[in-house]
Design a protein around this motif. Structure first.
Motif, PDB file in Angstrom:
ATOM      1  N   PHE A   1      48.294  38.638 119.148  1.00 50.74           N
ATOM      2  CA  PHE A   1      48.084  37.327 119.801  1.00 50.74           C
ATOM      3  C   PHE A   1      47.803  36.169 118.997  1.00 50.74           C
ATOM      4  N   ARG A   2      48.584  35.113 119.304  1.00 47.99           N
ATOM      5  CA  ARG A   2      48.043  34.007 118.743  1.00 47.99           C
ATOM      6  C   ARG A   2      47.584  33.047 119.658  1.00 47.99           C
ATOM      7  N   LEU A   3      46.491  32.508 119.533  1.00 45.60           N
ATOM      8  CA  LEU A   3      45.624  31.843 120.403  1.00 45.60           C
ATOM      9  C   LEU A   3      45.508  30.270 119.972  1.00 45.60           C
ATOM     10  N   PRO A   4      45.312  29.622 121.339  1.00 40.96           N
ATOM     11  CA  PRO A   4      45.176  28.193 121.123  1.00 40.96           C
ATOM     12  C   PRO A   4      44.226  27.838 120.168  1.00 40.96           C
ATOM     13  N   PRO A   5      44.322  26.723 119.566  1.00 41.47           N
ATOM     14  CA  PRO A   5      43.079  26.412 118.303  1.00 41.47           C
ATOM     15  C   PRO A   5      41.607  26.286 118.795  1.00 41.47           C
ATOM     16  N   THR A   6      41.569  25.984 120.243  1.00 45.66           N
ATOM     17  CA  THR A   6      39.981  25.655 120.691  1.00 45.66           C
ATOM     18  C   THR A   6      39.658  26.910 121.458  1.00 45.66           C
ATOM     19  N   ALA A   7      40.369  28.038 121.614  1.00 48.52           N
ATOM     20  CA  ALA A   7      40.075  28.950 122.379  1.00 48.52           C
ATOM     21  C   ALA A   7      38.936  30.032 121.659  1.00 48.52           C
ATOM     22  N   ASP A   8      38.090  30.610 122.313  1.00 50.54           N
ATOM     23  CA  ASP A   8      37.113  31.435 121.806  1.00 50.54           C
ATOM     24  C   ASP A   8      37.824  32.796 121.815  1.00 50.54           C
ATOM     25  N   SER A   9      38.096  33.246 120.368  1.00 54.72           N
ATOM     26  CA  SER A   9      38.739  34.339 119.816  1.00 54.72           C
ATOM     27  C   SER A   9      38.210  35.589 120.271  1.00 54.72           C
ATOM     28  N   GLY A  10      36.838  35.671 120.411  1.00 57.73           N
ATOM     29  CA  GLY A  10      35.896  36.946 120.690  1.00 57.73           C
ATOM     30  C   GLY A  10      36.302  36.989 122.093  1.00 57.73           C
ATOM     31  N   ALA A  11      36.080  36.101 122.798  1.00 62.97           N
ATOM     32  CA  ALA A  11      36.269  36.035 124.371  1.00 62.97           C
ATOM     33  C   ALA A  11      37.478  36.536 124.681  1.00 62.97           C
ATOM     34  N   ALA A  12      38.539  35.974 124.092  1.00 60.28           N
ATOM     35  CA  ALA A  12      39.868  36.324 124.254  1.00 60.28           C
ATOM     36  C   ALA A  12      39.953  37.800 124.012  1.00 60.28           C
ATOM     37  N   LEU A  13      39.591  38.207 122.818  1.00 59.53           N
ATOM     38  CA  LEU A  13      39.744  39.531 122.447  1.00 59.53           C
ATOM     39  C   LEU A  13      39.102  40.629 123.571  1.00 59.53           C
ATOM     40  N   ARG A  14      37.883  40.185 124.082  1.00 59.07           N
ATOM     41  CA  ARG A  14      37.408  41.104 124.900  1.00 59.07           C
ATOM     42  C   ARG A  14      38.196  41.344 126.216  1.00 59.07           C
ATOM     43  N   ALA A  15      38.477  39.813 126.830  1.00 54.45           N
ATOM     44  CA  ALA A  15      39.307  39.960 127.978  1.00 54.45           C
ATOM     45  C   ALA A  15      40.646  40.786 127.722  1.00 54.45           C
ATOM     46  N   ILE A  16      41.400  40.800 126.678  1.00 55.78           N
ATOM     47  CA  ILE A  16      42.460  41.416 126.547  1.00 55.78           C
ATOM     48  C   ILE A  16      41.918  43.052 126.442  1.00 55.78           C
ATOM     49  N   GLU A  17      40.912  43.484 125.861  1.00 57.64           N
ATOM     50  CA  GLU A  17      40.679  44.976 125.818  1.00 57.64           C
ATOM     51  C   GLU A  17      40.203  45.576 127.163  1.00 57.64           C
ATOM     52  N   LYS A  18      39.525  44.504 128.036  1.00 51.66           N
ATOM     53  CA  LYS A  18      39.241  44.661 129.383  1.00 51.66           C
ATOM     54  C   LYS A  18      40.278  44.921 130.213  1.00 51.66           C
ATOM     55  N   ALA A  19      41.673  44.151 130.114  1.00 54.50           N
ATOM     56  CA  ALA A  19      42.685  44.336 130.826  1.00 54.50           C
ATOM     57  C   ALA A  19      43.522  45.461 130.452  1.00 54.50           C
ATOM     58  N   LEU A  20      43.239  46.092 129.258  1.00 54.80           N
ATOM     59  CA  LEU A  20      44.038  47.342 128.491  1.00 54.80           C
ATOM     60  C   LEU A  20      43.464  48.491 129.123  1.00 54.80           C
ATOM     61  N   THR A  21      42.009  48.645 129.470  1.00 54.83           N
ATOM     62  CA  THR A  21      41.345  49.780 129.553  1.00 54.83           C
ATOM     63  C   THR A  21      40.311  49.816 130.966  1.00 54.83           C
ATOM     64  N   THR A  22      40.817  48.843 131.930  1.00 52.69           N
ATOM     65  CA  THR A  22      40.246  49.181 133.231  1.00 52.69           C
ATOM     66  C   THR A  22      41.303  49.536 134.241  1.00 52.69           C
ATOM     67  N   ASP A  23      40.867  50.671 134.926  1.00 52.51           N
ATOM     68  CA  ASP A  23      41.683  51.080 136.174  1.00 52.51           C
ATOM     69  C   ASP A  23      43.253  51.257 135.736  1.00 52.51           C
ATOM     70  N   VAL A  24      42.969  52.310 134.368  1.00 48.14           N
ATOM     71  CA  VAL A  24      44.370  52.580 134.124  1.00 48.14           C
ATOM     72  C   VAL A  24      45.049  53.396 134.969  1.00 48.14           C
ATOM     73  N   PRO A  25      46.531  53.133 135.025  1.00 48.90           N
ATOM     74  CA  PRO A  25      47.408  53.983 135.783  1.00 48.90           C
ATOM     75  C   PRO A  25      47.428  55.471 135.552  1.00 48.90           C
ATOM     76  N   PHE A  26      47.145  56.228 136.703  1.00 49.97           N
ATOM     77  CA  PHE A  26      47.282  57.804 136.529  1.00 49.97           C
ATOM     78  C   PHE A  26      46.129  58.328 135.537  1.00 49.97           C
ATOM     79  N   GLY A  27      45.135  57.544 135.575  1.00 49.87           N
ATOM     80  CA  GLY A  27      44.065  57.905 134.474  1.00 49.87           C
ATOM     81  C   GLY A  27      44.455  58.180 133.163  1.00 49.87           C
TER      82      GLY A  27
END
Length: 469
Positions: A339-365
């Motif tokens: 992921f290329r992120l905007p210059p002023t984005a908080d990269s740590g917060a962005a990475l945590r949000a990405i990981e959460k989206a990938l690991t929460t309520d995963v289809p079919f378990g």
């Protein structure tokens, strides 16, 4: 300051001594540690440092000291430290470059090679010539020209690291180690970026951040015949595709996570519109026949490339080669996400949000595994001071004959974020002679020698103006 002497000195240095030594530097396969894990044993990085150190030590720059600094377990740093000359500004100027290189990266054209310096048609070919070995020579040449021409400069430290192509993992430690020695830094000149042509001075005013990770979706402990398992067990590819759709709109490429998006600052938007109005659009790319770009608006394309988050899938595992792919329901699918992120984005917060989206309520378990997750912030330049603005105007008129321009860059250079945090009050001049087609990181890398002379001359003028700013 005699501007004529500055120009003649710079040209004389690049005509022979600087070019000859830089050509010798090209011959050294000084791969960055990411590409040579045994760098301490192979010795190429230290050979490159010693080659440049010896050349710098021979330059007739009054009061200059040259030193290799090496913290335990870290790649070395080379410093050229020049005391102030007729300056009223007590702040230090730091000029940055790096001496580590990318690998050969494939076959070079006949007569060319990564460790074979060749001068042809006003270009120096060879790995590391433009990215970024020239920087050491340009910085020293600018200082030598100032001294020859009766110019002035504040205390100036040329800092050359050897880990930039690996993401500058050691630079933060060196900035901490050298903080007391450098003192208050008022100007940072970075000589490791590119512009949109070879006719004017280009400044980079922003760089995107980055977040990357490996994600694996696992549905079986081993593969099974697709005739037995399909329709009963979900495809790992389908589950992973659904997870990615939480993050990216598959039709537009827009990233849906708030942590990955920012508002484009008004001054950066104005820079983009000015550059596009003058004909500087997105870079020329080798599009396959019939492929359209994602927008017909050139301003939107530049903003997409410099101030918006983009996702690239850069690798995959769990997928056999096509010729070996049988009718099998595969146990897992793995992707490398960048992921290329905007210059002023908080990269740590962005990475945590990405990981959460990938690991929460995963289809079919399905099982999701995250590996090698890392992030680095981007960089956005501080507002330019009046002295720097007027100096850039003068340099552009007298050296280039065309107005300077500024643009954001779509890549990530972690050291600029480090410098920005270390020296929040400093003025930044992020420039370089590279431009379209220079082939950094790929075969046939070259350095435009005439533009290098002009950039060197510009650095001399900027250091001269900073001395009394």
């Amino acid at each position: 300051m005699d501007e004529r002497v500055v120009r003649e000195t710079v040209r004389d240095l690049w005509a022979r001594p600087a070019l000859e030594s830089l050509s010798g530097f090209v011959e050294i396969p000084a791969l960055s540690p990411a590409f040579d894990s045994a760098w301490e044993r192979t010795g190429h990085l230290r050979a490159a440092v010693e080659h440049v150190r010896a050349w710098l030590a021979r330059r007739p720059i009054e009061g200059a000291t040259v030193e290799v600094v090496e913290l335990p377990g870290r790649t070395p740093v080379l410093l050229l430290d020049v005391p102030a000359r007729d300056a009223t500004n007590p702040a230090t100027a730091v000029v940055y470059g790096h001496l580590d290189k990318q690998p050969a990266a494939g076959e070079w054209s006949p007569g060319l090679g990564p460790w074979q310096p060749v001068v042809k048609d006003g270009k120096l070919y060879g790995r590391g010539a433009g990215d970024d070995g020239y920087a050491a020579y340009a910085a020293a040449a600018a200082l030598e020209a100032l001294h020859a021409a009766g110019g002035r400069h504040a205390r100036t430290v040329v800092l050359l690291e050897t880990g930039e192509e690996s993401g500058s993992p050691d630079l933060a430690a060196y900035l901490d180690h050298l903080a007391g020695r450098l003192g208050h830094v008022g100007l940072v000149v970075c000589l490791d970026t590119a512009g949109a042509d070879y006719e004017r001075l280009w400044l980079a005013t922003s760089l995107r951040g980055i977040a990357f990770l490996d994600v694996t979706v696992r549905v079986l402990t081993s593969g099974v015949h697709s005739g037995h398992g399909s329709g009963i067990v979900p495809s790992s590819f389908r589950v992973l595709r659904e997870l990615l759709d939480r993050i990216e709109d598959p039709r537009t490429g827009e990233i849906k996570l708030a942590e990955c998006n920012v508002e484009v600052p008004a001054d950066r938007l104005a820079e983009v519109r000015l550059a596009v109005a003058e004909g500087f659009h997105s870079p020329s790319l080798p599009l396959a026949e019939g492929v359209r770009m994602v927008s017909d608006d050139p301003v939107e394309l530049v903003l997409n490339n410099t101030w918006r988050t983009t996702l690239s899938v850069t690798g995959a595992a769990g997928l056999p080669p096509l010729l070996d792919a049988g009718n099998v329901l595969r146990p897992f699918t793995s992707l490398k996400l960048s992921f290329r992120l905007p210059p002023t984005a908080d990269s740590g917060a962005a990475l945590r949000a990405i990981e959460k989206a990938l690991t929460t309520d995963v289809p079919f378990g399905a099982q999701v595994e995250i590996g090698r997750a890392e992030a680095a912030d981007g960089w956005n330049a501080t507002p330019r001071a009046p002295w720097l603005e007027s100096t850039l105007d003068q340099v552009s008129e007298h050296v280039f004959g065309k107005p300077w321009r500024a643009l954001g860059l779509g890549g990530t250079i972690p050291f600029l974020g480090l410098f920005g945090r270390a020296y929040p009050d400093a003025q930044f001049v992020v420039t370089g002679p590279r431009g379209p087609g220079n082939n950094a990181h790929v075969p046939d890398e070259w350095l435009h020698l005439e533009q290098t002379e002009r950039v060197t001359e510009a650095v001399a003028h900027i250091l001269h103006a900073h001395a009394t700013a």
